[in-house]
Design a protein around this motif. Structure first.
Motif, PDB file in Angstrom:
ATOM      1  N   PHE A   1       6.792  11.185  -6.625  1.00 11.16           N
ATOM      2  CA  PHE A   1       7.289   9.919  -6.097  1.00 11.16           C
ATOM      3  C   PHE A   1       6.270   9.391  -5.100  1.00 11.16           C
ATOM      4  O   PHE A   1       5.300  10.083  -4.749  1.00 11.16           O
ATOM      5  N   GLN A   2       6.459   8.147  -4.650  1.00  5.73           N
ATOM      6  CA  GLN A   2       5.582   7.601  -3.626  1.00  5.73           C
ATOM      7  C   GLN A   2       6.402   6.841  -2.593  1.00  5.73           C
ATOM      8  O   GLN A   2       7.505   6.377  -2.874  1.00  5.73           O
ATOM      9  N   LEU A   3       5.827   6.759  -1.406  1.00  3.67           N
ATOM     10  CA  LEU A   3       6.430   6.030  -0.294  1.00  3.67           C
ATOM     11  C   LEU A   3       5.468   4.917   0.085  1.00  3.67           C
ATOM     12  O   LEU A   3       4.327   5.186   0.476  1.00  3.67           O
ATOM     13  N   ASP A   4       5.930   3.666  -0.064  1.00  3.47           N
ATOM     14  CA  ASP A   4       5.073   2.511   0.175  1.00  3.47           C
ATOM     15  C   ASP A   4       5.374   1.871   1.521  1.00  3.47           C
ATOM     16  O   ASP A   4       6.459   2.048   2.097  1.00  3.47           O
ATOM     17  N   GLU A   5       4.431   1.102   2.004  1.00  5.91           N
ATOM     18  CA  GLU A   5       4.640   0.349   3.231  1.00  5.91           C
ATOM     19  C   GLU A   5       5.819  -0.610   3.067  1.00  5.91           C
ATOM     20  O   GLU A   5       6.019  -1.203   2.014  1.00  5.91           O
ATOM     21  N   GLY A   6       6.618  -0.731   4.126  1.00  2.80           N
ATOM     22  CA  GLY A   6       7.705  -1.701   4.149  1.00  2.80           C
ATOM     23  C   GLY A   6       8.995  -1.250   3.515  1.00  2.80           C
ATOM     24  O   GLY A   6       9.883  -2.075   3.264  1.00  2.80           O
ATOM     25  N   GLU A   7       9.168   0.055   3.242  1.00  2.00           N
ATOM     26  CA  GLU A   7      10.399   0.516   2.601  1.00  2.00           C
ATOM     27  C   GLU A   7      10.959   1.752   3.281  1.00  2.00           C
ATOM     28  O   GLU A   7      10.249   2.527   3.910  1.00  2.00           O
ATOM     29  N   ILE A   8      12.288   1.884   3.139  1.00  2.00           N
ATOM     30  CA  ILE A   8      12.998   3.102   3.522  1.00  2.00           C
ATOM     31  C   ILE A   8      13.441   3.789   2.239  1.00  2.00           C
ATOM     32  O   ILE A   8      14.106   3.170   1.389  1.00  2.00           O
ATOM     33  N   VAL A   9      13.063   5.039   2.072  1.00  2.81           N
ATOM     34  CA  VAL A   9      13.425   5.819   0.886  1.00  2.81           C
ATOM     35  C   VAL A   9      14.288   6.993   1.327  1.00  2.81           C
ATOM     36  O   VAL A   9      13.974   7.669   2.313  1.00  2.81           O
ATOM     37  N   ALA A  10      15.383   7.232   0.612  1.00  5.50           N
ATOM     38  CA  ALA A  10      16.271   8.360   0.898  1.00  5.50           C
ATOM     39  C   ALA A  10      16.120   9.427  -0.169  1.00  5.50           C
ATOM     40  O   ALA A  10      16.133   9.116  -1.370  1.00  5.50           O
ATOM     41  N   LEU A  11      15.942  10.667   0.260  1.00  6.14           N
ATOM     42  CA  LEU A  11      15.996  11.824  -0.627  1.00  6.14           C
ATOM     43  C   LEU A  11      17.401  12.401  -0.511  1.00  6.14           C
ATOM     44  O   LEU A  11      17.768  12.946   0.528  1.00  6.14           O
ATOM     45  N   LEU A  12      18.180  12.262  -1.569  1.00  9.09           N
ATOM     46  CA  LEU A  12      19.599  12.622  -1.538  1.00  9.09           C
ATOM     47  C   LEU A  12      19.861  13.777  -2.485  1.00  9.09           C
ATOM     48  O   LEU A  12      19.465  13.737  -3.653  1.00  9.09           O
ATOM     49  N   GLY A  13      20.528  14.811  -1.991  1.00  5.55           N
ATOM     50  CA  GLY A  13      20.847  15.931  -2.864  1.00  5.55           C
ATOM     51  C   GLY A  13      21.756  16.925  -2.178  1.00  5.55           C
ATOM     52  O   GLY A  13      21.920  16.926  -0.962  1.00  5.55           O
ATOM     53  N   LYS A  14      22.338  17.793  -2.988  1.00  4.41           N
ATOM     54  CA  LYS A  14      23.201  18.840  -2.471  1.00  4.41           C
ATOM     55  C   LYS A  14      22.363  20.002  -1.950  1.00  4.41           C
ATOM     56  O   LYS A  14      21.143  20.019  -2.055  1.00  4.41           O
ATOM     57  N   SER A  15      23.042  21.013  -1.422  1.00  3.58           N
ATOM     58  CA  SER A  15      22.384  22.238  -1.022  1.00  3.58           C
ATOM     59  C   SER A  15      21.685  22.852  -2.228  1.00  3.58           C
ATOM     60  O   SER A  15      22.242  22.890  -3.322  1.00  3.58           O
TER      61      SER A  15
ATOM     62  N   ALA B   1       0.833  -1.199   0.000  1.00  2.00           N
ATOM     63  CA  ALA B   1       0.000   0.000   0.000  1.00  2.00           C
ATOM     64  C   ALA B   1       0.868   1.249   0.000  1.00  2.00           C
ATOM     65  O   ALA B   1       1.923   1.298   0.631  1.00  2.00           O
ATOM     66  N   THR B   2       0.416   2.258  -0.723  1.00  2.00           N
ATOM     67  CA  THR B   2       1.123   3.535  -0.768  1.00  2.00           C
ATOM     68  C   THR B   2       0.673   4.409   0.399  1.00  2.00           C
ATOM     69  O   THR B   2      -0.526   4.637   0.584  1.00  2.00           O
ATOM     70  N   ILE B   3       1.631   4.884   1.180  1.00  2.00           N
ATOM     71  CA  ILE B   3       1.314   5.758   2.315  1.00  2.00           C
ATOM     72  C   ILE B   3       1.263   7.216   1.867  1.00  2.00           C
ATOM     73  O   ILE B   3       0.300   7.927   2.139  1.00  2.00           O
ATOM     74  N   VAL B   4       2.296   7.648   1.183  1.00  4.93           N
ATOM     75  CA  VAL B   4       2.385   9.039   0.736  1.00  4.93           C
ATOM     76  C   VAL B   4       2.675   9.056  -0.761  1.00  4.93           C
ATOM     77  O   VAL B   4       3.498   8.269  -1.243  1.00  4.93           O
ATOM     78  N   ALA B   5       2.007   9.931  -1.479  1.00  5.29           N
ATOM     79  CA  ALA B   5       2.272  10.108  -2.908  1.00  5.29           C
ATOM     80  C   ALA B   5       2.384  11.592  -3.218  1.00  5.29           C
ATOM     81  O   ALA B   5       1.500  12.376  -2.847  1.00  5.29           O
ATOM     82  N   ALA B   6       3.466  11.980  -3.858  1.00  2.00           N
ATOM     83  CA  ALA B   6       3.651  13.353  -4.331  1.00  2.00           C
ATOM     84  C   ALA B   6       3.476  13.355  -5.849  1.00  2.00           C
ATOM     85  O   ALA B   6       4.071  12.531  -6.541  1.00  2.00           O
ATOM     86  N   GLU B   7       2.644  14.236  -6.345  1.00  2.00           N
ATOM     87  CA  GLU B   7       2.356  14.314  -7.769  1.00  2.00           C
ATOM     88  C   GLU B   7       2.686  15.702  -8.300  1.00  2.00           C
ATOM     89  O   GLU B   7       2.035  16.682  -7.942  1.00  2.00           O
ATOM     90  N   ASP B   8       3.724  15.789  -9.125  1.00  2.00           N
ATOM     91  CA  ASP B   8       4.088  17.028  -9.809  1.00  2.00           C
ATOM     92  C   ASP B   8       4.195  18.211  -8.833  1.00  2.00           C
ATOM     93  O   ASP B   8       3.686  19.296  -9.084  1.00  2.00           O
ATOM     94  N   VAL B   9       4.888  17.971  -7.702  1.00  4.44           N
ATOM     95  CA  VAL B   9       4.994  19.003  -6.669  1.00  4.44           C
ATOM     96  C   VAL B   9       5.992  20.082  -7.096  1.00  4.44           C
ATOM     97  O   VAL B   9       7.160  19.808  -7.385  1.00  4.44           O
TER      98      VAL B   9
END
Length: 448
Positions: free
Chosen positions: A39-53, A11-19
């Motif tokens: 992007f979306q964040l689903d149950e059972g996963e760790i997602v990293a948002l990686l980027g510079k300043s 199941a998808t917990i959070v979904a961002a659409e064209d933010v």
């Protein structure tokens, strides 16, 4: 014939659409921070948002939490678009954000109190959370009595006590010393793998490549100014993960290549196919589109000297291991050397150019002259300052003039940081001077 249903998709917990998110600067100009992020964040996963300043990582996290609203696009929690704070997420901040006049237990109970949980239930749940994160016995302590690592544990307990669907973390280990951060990362993985943490998914913001590879099942690499997703990578490595394995090092190298955009540059310089429309020429670089990496000339020179001593070429991972630095700590130095033409990169390796060898071997006067030429040619902000001073009667300008221009593309804090770097570089190259008392930049008598 009867078909056996396969496993259902998580199941998808959070979904961002064209933010897309744009802020307004004090002078009324638009400052784009995020552009078309999905992007979306689903149950059972760790997602990293990686980027510079400048990649908008923290802004995106706050949009996901419902703390700020997108200028365009939507963020949904379990299919329902957010119109305020998300009911199913909790946050851990970089700065701990504890109330100093409350005890550990009282700080942990705060979020439960805000939700109207009765006092006895608050107490029981807070004590369980405190025990879970290893602070049993410190319930009555105040934040000033705790180390940084212990304070961050309180932050974790305060987030976990509400048993959120998703735990959102904004660079939670960056304010800690290396050993404490490593210990807390390991404990977080242990809680996640042991299913002890009362959360279904984790979304972590980080600028640290190795941290992302250590923790995440998926890594979303963000480009900067404005922030947008450049790439998505699956991390199919068993936990706990060993930094020394070839698979781990290869993934770190891959992420580094994406983060620095070298693949994009390679594609952009590829010859167009016959009959294809002529590629649009890139716009001339400006102080906004080509920001200065926040490094000193001395630090950059030190890196070049180390590389020259190692034969003029080496892998970034190998250099960071040798110096006991995180690879991310080297990125600004690498970016600055590449910007100035002192080095080039490819396949997560760094090669000193002829100009770099000359700079590293030169005496102080020659190195200043060489640096001045390269900065004027390749660093748009340094060039803009020198040209503005040369064109002004008296050859001096207030720093506020340049800060106002920089705020068209940067936050006030980042604008000041850009000017500080430009002042440092210009002083070293003897292009201009800076009178801090008067707040004025002054063209050097010789012009550099």
């Amino acid at each position: 014939m009867t078909l056996t249903p396969g496993p259902s998709a998580p199941a998808t917990i959070v979904a961002a659409e064209d933010v897309t998110k744009t802020f307004t600067t004090p002078d009324g100009r638009a400052l784009p921070v995020l552009e078309g992020v999905s992007f979306q964040l689903d149950e059972g996963e760790i997602v990293a948002l990686l980027g510079k300043s400048g990649s908008g990582k923290s802004t995106l996290l706050r949009c996901v939490a419902g703390l700020i609203s997108p200028s365009q696009g939507t963020v949904s929690y379990r299919g329902t678009p957010l119109s305020g704070a998300s009911p199913g997420v909790a946050m851990v901040f970089q700065s701990f954000a504890l109330l100093p006049w409350l005890t550990v237990q009282q700080n942990v109970e705060l979020s439960l109190e805000a939700r109207g949980v009765p006092a006895e239930e608050r107490r029981e749940r807070a004590l369980r959370a405190i025990d879970l994160i290893g602070l049993d016995g410190f319930e009555g302590a105040y934040p000033k009595e705790l180390s940084g690592g212990m304070r961050q544990r309180v932050g974790f307990a305060r987030a976990l006590v509400v048993e959120p669907d998703a735990l959102l973390m904004d660079e939670p280990f960056s304010a800690l010393d290396v050993l404490t951060a490593e210990n807390l990362r390991g404990e977080l993985v242990g809680l996640w793998e042991g299913r002890d943490a009362p959360v279904k998914a984790i979304l972590i913001v980080t600028h640290n490549i190795e941290e992302a590879v250590l923790l995440a099942d998926r890594i979303l690499v963000l480009a900067s100014n404005p922030g947008r997703i450049r790439a998505e990578l699956a991390v199919d490595l068993p936990r706990p993960r060993d930094r020394r394995t070839p698979e781990f090092e290869a993934l770190v190298d891959t992420v580094y290549g994406i983060l620095t955009g070298r693949e994009d540059a390679a594609v952009a310089t590829t010859e167009a196919a016959p009959g294809a429309p002529e590629a649009r020429q890139p716009a001339a670089p400006t102080p906004i589109t080509v920001p200065l990496p926040a490094v000193s000339v001395g630090g950059m020179a030190g890196l070049l000297e180390i590389l020259v001593a190692r034969g003029g070429e080496d892998g970034l991972a190998e250099i960071s291991d040798e110096l006991n630095f995180e690879i991310d700590d080297l990125l600004p130095l690498v970016d600055a050397a590449v910007l100035l033409g002192l080095a080039r990169t490819g396949n997560a390796r760094m090669v000193v150019t002829d100009a770099g060898r000359e700079f590293a071997a030169a005496d102080i006067l020659t190195s200043k002259q060489l640096f001045a030429r390269l900065a004027l040619a390749n660093a748009p902000l340094v060039r803009a300052i020198a040209q503005a001073l040369a064109a002004t009667d008296g050859h001096r300008l207030r720093d506020g003039f340049f800060l106002d221009l920089l705020r068209r593309g940067f936050s006030a804090e980042d604008a000041q940081r850009q000017l500080d770097v430009a002042v440092d570089w210009g002083r070293y190259g003897e292009l201009y001077e800076y009178d801090a008392g008067a707040g004025q930049l002054i063209l050097a008598p010789t012009g550099g």
